[in-house]
Enzyme design. Sequence first.
Site, PDB file in Angstrom:
ATOM      1  CB  CYS A  87      -1.602   1.673   6.133  1.00  0.00           C
ATOM      2  SG  CYS A  87      -1.355   0.824   4.563  1.00  0.00           S
TER       3      CYS A  87
ATOM      4  CD  GLU B  50      -1.669   4.527   3.322  1.00  0.00           C
ATOM      5  OE1 GLU B  50      -2.766   5.092   3.427  1.00  0.00           O
ATOM      6  OE2 GLU B  50      -1.506   3.494   2.622  1.00  0.00           O
TER       7      GLU B  50
ATOM      8  CG  HIS C  83      -1.917  -1.066   1.261  1.00  0.00           C
ATOM      9  ND1 HIS C  83      -2.982  -1.034   2.140  1.00  0.00           N
ATOM     10  CD2 HIS C  83      -2.068  -2.198   0.535  1.00  0.00           C
ATOM     11  CE1 HIS C  83      -3.746  -2.085   1.950  1.00  0.00           C
ATOM     12  NE2 HIS C  83      -3.202  -2.821   0.983  1.00  0.00           N
TER      13      HIS C  83
ATOM     14  CB  CYS D  45      -6.147  -0.276   5.461  1.00  0.00           C
ATOM     15  SG  CYS D  45      -4.464  -0.935   5.331  1.00  0.00           S
TER      16      CYS D  45
END
Length: 159
Positions: free
Chosen positions: A88, A57, A55, A85
């Site tokens: 993250c 991040e 992801h 999320c």
Amino acid sequence: MSTLDDNRYMRLAIAKAMEGVEAGGSPFGACIVKGDRVVACVHNVVWQTMDITAHAEVHCIREACRSLGNIDLQGCTVYTTTEPCPMCFSAIHWANCDRIVFGTSIADAQAAGFRELTISNEQMKSFGGSDLEVEGGSLRDECLAVFEAFNARPDKAVY
């Protein structure tokens, strides 16, 4: 940090997210800043790397740690186009960042077709006892435009 600075750094994350969409990837971007220095700024690379944990991040944290030569990102702010999320958020917490500034919400990501867990960053803070500062809704309309560009792609792929 001032709102003008927050907007400047968020726009870097938005530009990276658009880069990712244009490259056939997912509509997420992140930028990590320490003081007034951009330490890392990337887009999500899940499909490019076939790594579901890549992801924006997490990818940004990896780059920031390499850039600083340290896993402790104390003093850093994470600017991200969408509310992190739980994975993250946890990574940001463990990296010891001070602050998260995000644009769109988890519900916005769900509306774009992503299978998000509906645990907000505020809930994560509360459940986990984190002292991270969390500010949402930063340049939300500009971040939503990234989702619109993504949704317009006939080859879009969600996860």
